[in-house]
Design a protein around this motif. Structure first.
Motif, mmCIF file in Angstrom:
data_model
loop_
_atom_site.group_PDB
_atom_site.id
_atom_site.type_symbol
_atom_site.label_atom_id
_atom_site.label_comp_id
_atom_site.label_asym_id
_atom_site.label_seq_id
_atom_site.Cartn_x
_atom_site.Cartn_y
_atom_site.Cartn_z
ATOM 1 N N PHE A 1 -0.552 -2.240 -8.765
ATOM 2 C CA PHE A 1 -1.272 -3.380 -8.174
ATOM 3 C C PHE A 1 -1.593 -4.456 -9.212
ATOM 4 O O PHE A 1 -2.098 -4.163 -10.289
ATOM 5 C CB PHE A 1 -2.571 -2.861 -7.545
ATOM 6 N N THR B 1 -4.259 -2.426 -3.016
ATOM 7 C CA THR B 1 -3.160 -1.683 -2.400
ATOM 8 C C THR B 1 -3.188 -0.198 -2.744
ATOM 9 O O THR B 1 -2.567 0.610 -2.065
ATOM 10 C CB THR B 1 -1.791 -2.226 -2.877
ATOM 11 N N SER B 2 -3.910 0.161 -3.806
ATOM 12 C CA SER B 2 -3.840 1.529 -4.312
ATOM 13 C C SER B 2 -5.063 2.334 -3.867
ATOM 14 O O SER B 2 -6.172 1.805 -3.790
ATOM 15 C CB SER B 2 -3.776 1.485 -5.843
ATOM 16 N N CYS C 1 0.841 -1.206 0.000
ATOM 17 C CA CYS C 1 0.000 0.000 0.000
ATOM 18 C C CYS C 1 0.872 1.250 0.000
ATOM 19 O O CYS C 1 0.588 2.217 -0.716
ATOM 20 C CB CYS C 1 -0.935 0.010 1.212
ATOM 21 N N ASN D 1 1.248 6.144 -7.255
ATOM 22 C CA ASN D 1 0.171 7.092 -7.592
ATOM 23 C C ASN D 1 0.759 8.491 -7.782
ATOM 24 O O ASN D 1 0.482 9.174 -8.772
ATOM 25 C CB ASN D 1 -0.868 7.154 -6.465
ATOM 26 N N ASN E 1 -8.443 -0.417 -8.021
ATOM 27 C CA ASN E 1 -7.971 0.328 -6.842
ATOM 28 C C ASN E 1 -8.937 0.115 -5.675
ATOM 29 O O ASN E 1 -10.120 -0.165 -5.882
ATOM 30 C CB ASN E 1 -7.889 1.831 -7.158
ATOM 31 N N THR F 1 -11.153 -3.458 -16.578
ATOM 32 C CA THR F 1 -10.846 -2.029 -16.708
ATOM 33 C C THR F 1 -12.145 -1.232 -16.700
ATOM 34 O O THR F 1 -13.202 -1.738 -17.074
ATOM 35 C CB THR F 1 -10.076 -1.750 -18.010
ATOM 36 N N LEU F 2 -12.037 0.036 -16.296
ATOM 37 C CA LEU F 2 -13.187 0.942 -16.321
ATOM 38 C C LEU F 2 -13.427 1.525 -17.709
ATOM 39 O O LEU F 2 -14.480 2.111 -17.959
ATOM 40 C CB LEU F 2 -12.961 2.091 -15.338
ATOM 41 N N PRO G 1 -6.918 8.185 -8.038
ATOM 42 C CA PRO G 1 -6.603 8.314 -9.468
ATOM 43 C C PRO G 1 -7.704 7.818 -10.413
ATOM 44 O O PRO G 1 -7.688 8.151 -11.582
ATOM 45 C CB PRO G 1 -5.337 7.450 -9.624
ATOM 46 N N GLN H 1 -7.953 -4.978 -19.703
ATOM 47 C CA GLN H 1 -6.659 -4.366 -19.993
ATOM 48 C C GLN H 1 -5.580 -5.389 -19.651
ATOM 49 O O GLN H 1 -5.846 -6.364 -18.950
ATOM 50 C CB GLN H 1 -6.471 -3.103 -19.159
ATOM 51 N N SER I 1 2.242 1.655 -3.450
ATOM 52 C CA SER I 1 1.207 2.144 -4.373
ATOM 53 C C SER I 1 0.977 3.642 -4.207
ATOM 54 O O SER I 1 0.784 4.364 -5.188
ATOM 55 C CB SER I 1 -0.116 1.394 -4.139
ATOM 56 N N ASP I 2 0.996 4.123 -2.966
ATOM 57 C CA ASP I 2 0.814 5.562 -2.737
ATOM 58 C C ASP I 2 1.891 6.354 -3.476
ATOM 59 O O ASP I 2 1.607 7.382 -4.089
ATOM 60 C CB ASP I 2 0.892 5.874 -1.229
ATOM 61 N N ALA J 1 -1.578 5.280 -12.154
ATOM 62 C CA ALA J 1 -2.927 5.334 -11.581
ATOM 63 C C ALA J 1 -3.291 4.079 -10.802
ATOM 64 O O ALA J 1 -4.035 4.140 -9.825
ATOM 65 C CB ALA J 1 -3.962 5.579 -12.686
ATOM 66 N N ASP J 2 -2.793 2.920 -11.239
ATOM 67 C CA ASP J 2 -3.174 1.677 -10.547
ATOM 68 C C ASP J 2 -2.216 1.326 -9.408
ATOM 69 O O ASP J 2 -2.366 0.260 -8.775
ATOM 70 C CB ASP J 2 -3.309 0.510 -11.536
ATOM 71 N N GLY J 3 -1.244 2.195 -9.144
ATOM 72 C CA GLY J 3 -0.324 1.957 -8.032
ATOM 73 C C GLY J 3 0.490 0.683 -8.167
ATOM 74 O O GLY J 3 0.995 0.148 -7.186
ATOM 75 N N VAL K 1 2.308 -5.880 -5.571
ATOM 76 C CA VAL K 1 2.610 -4.673 -6.357
ATOM 77 C C VAL K 1 3.918 -4.888 -7.112
ATOM 78 O O VAL K 1 4.848 -5.502 -6.595
ATOM 79 C CB VAL K 1 2.709 -3.444 -5.419
#
Lengths: 285, 285, 285
Positions: free
Chosen positions: A76, C191-192, A60, A67, C146, A213-214, C196, A221, A63-64, A72-74, A239
């Protein structure tokens, strides 16, 4: 032939592989990139330091920082479950990705001779994957119902100094990984060995991972885990952190952000609103 | 009428079912194969011995032997999670499949009268399933959001001498199965009873299970659990072992392979390469 | 302007929000129903009593009563896993749903200013969701890789008196929720941070949840969690209980049914058939 000689020396001096170990030329020609051959002594030291540093933090935390560096996905890699926990005082299992690609037996690529598990480098995280066509974006995430990995593999990986294994598929022998105190992550579990269904077709090759994916125009993706990526894993998941020119900056940010968020947690426990405290302390990083 | 009389006697003597228990004729006519009626005394002893033998091994051990006997999937029924662990010194829960088929209330088949749970044979593993059209190859694996099974069912199954339950759907009352020290496997969990959505339409019938496959031409394959199959289960998952003419050979191989792999593990811990040791010891089986 | 003034007073007196907290008018206009504004003192007491009563029972008990009242799914919201367990002598985490809707950043709705976590009412269960188009009926159940929620949010929610959080997505910081002894449910882990990829577009709005269905004509059904619904959760999962005119009758039935089933369990342990005992005791409710 200098090429193959170089490897054998490397094995003997640094990786403590038995002298009885025979490297097959055909095997070598199938390894697209033996990244560890190229490590200089200075880089190896740096690698040890990076692993030691990252072991104090969680995925985590990494990932921060990713970011903050525009990822964007850190970093992960979704849906991997910790099956044998990290034991001791480290916050996460950390190592360089040593990648292995399994494929269905019907795959046109020949099976690699020799066993990947006998050439696991120290300080690595063993990462096993499957080709995109054997993956699913929904659980159980793979079409292979047999386990890709089991207790004997963890026994050998631990002996060779690996720091953990991440299996993009099923594993078996849950008790053995736990008894070894060797941390393993996987999508699922199983009981049957891989042999009847799949074969190893690549070592130290990039692994592709299909995930949701969004983005409206496409249902999925593809993430890539490259050999030599740093892998950081704990109970929250796994990660990947590329070993590239952003690494130093990513590492530099992590403890500053953890320090800021520790102050935010203290503020919240004393009654301060979360947003106000987050805005205050994160702005000071 | 000899048929129904035979069952009642069988119940009274062997299965300790209360004398108040009434077997419904209509119920009987809906049981396609009451396999336990046909057990001879000698076969019952053999069954006890098989269960006792298999309880010393894990489903992974059984899968290894099934692989060796040409079963590529090692008998594995994917995606079942152990919800209440095995307690004691056994390595796995083992029993003969006592199968129950649930179906949506809209199914044309009539609901079976009486309760399957009151006729669970001793030494069985209770296996509950749904028709293919109520299954999904991806989690949550079934379209039924209600639980098929709960604490009272485990209470009765344990009383009648069953060795565990495998639910191809959701279960509820997690604390109760654990408090009973009765092992249960399921795809998922839930809170609502089955009654409002599904009904029992078959007892002692084959259960079909839809799972992913690597074969390119089709998205799924169908496994079958037959009544009377041996079921072997632990935290790695659930394996079915048909009670057929290969059984003796399958059982014979298991301890030999476990012994070989114990030697491989010892070799690896003393520094021998995994492949070399596996090749050596497994060739001696 | 009386409207916004009323809220600020409510915040100051009942919810112990810092005086530095600024409510944005635009934020208010985006909250479709601030249900807690309308609570009368008498209703608040009733709410406390309902929460206290329900905390003695499990979601399974509540589902049994909802079944009896014609709700076939027993109010169950599938596929949510308990990530930090309830500590203490309560049988379940219970509270009024305080709902928050996240949406992809590309969503035309503007992001709500301010932080939802700083206005969590005491006695609530924080429920975070995503729009239908970001959901999947199969695991991992959401297209957002995320995490929507993490440790600092639980720290603040606990400080403000919330009784738990239910995240229809991923969460992170598993250790923190556990260290806080604050119970959280989620579909998955990650983890993220959410920042974002998603933004908050609704507070105190109904949340829609896409789940599988047995109905042949359609692949999925949509459940709705309304703000102010009672949420009851334990390791078996999460149930919603509308705060409507059936509530009193639903609550009345729960202890009677639990009492009957306790007698059934005792009967079964003394050898009585399950069906006979269930028929007897449940008919007396």
């Amino acid at each position: 032939m200098r090429f193959s000689l170089h490897i054998i020396v490397e094995n003997k001096s640094s990786f403590q592989i038995e002298s009885s170990f025979q490297i097959d030329k055909w095997f070598l020609s199938n390894c697209s990139s033996l990244t560890w051959i190229n490590m200089s002594v200075s880089k190896k030291l740096a690698q040890k330091e990076v692993i030691s540093l990252l072991s104090n933090f969680t995925p985590c935390d990494v990932s921060d920082s990713l970011n903050k560096h525009g990822i964007a996905d850190g970093g992960f890699i979704p849906n991997l479950v910790n099956r044998s926990p990290l034991v001791g005082d480290k916050s996460s299992a950390v190592g360089k990705a040593f990648t292995v690609l399994y494929a269905p037996k019907s795959d046109p690529r020949p099976a690699i001779k020799g066993s990947y598990i006998d050439i696991v480098p120290p300080g690595s995280i063993v990462v096993l994957g499957l080709p995109l066509e054997a993956q699913l974006i929904n659980a159980p995430y793979v079409k292979v119902n047999n386990a890709l990995y089991g207790g004997l593999m963890s026994t050998r990986a631990k002996y060779l100094g690996a720091n953990g294994s991440v299996i993009l598929g099923r594993i078996r022998d849950l008790d053995e990984h736990n008894d070894l105190e060797y941390p393993v992550w996987s999508y699922g579990v199983g009981t049957s060995a891989p042999g009847p269904l799949v074969k190893v077709v690549g070592i130290d090759v990039p692994l592709q991972v299909k995930v949701p994916t969004l983005e409206e125009s496409k249902p999925e993706q593809v993430l890539t885990i490259n050999p030599g990526d740093y892998i950081i894993a704990d109970k929250n998941g796994v990660v990947r952190l590329p070993d590239d020119d952003k690494l130093e900056s990513v590492l530099d940010y992590i403890p500053k952000r953890v320090d800021a968020d520790t102050k935010v947690a203290a503020d919240i426990k004393s009654g301060k609103p979360a947003k106000e405290s987050q805005d205050l302390w994160r702005s000071k990083i």
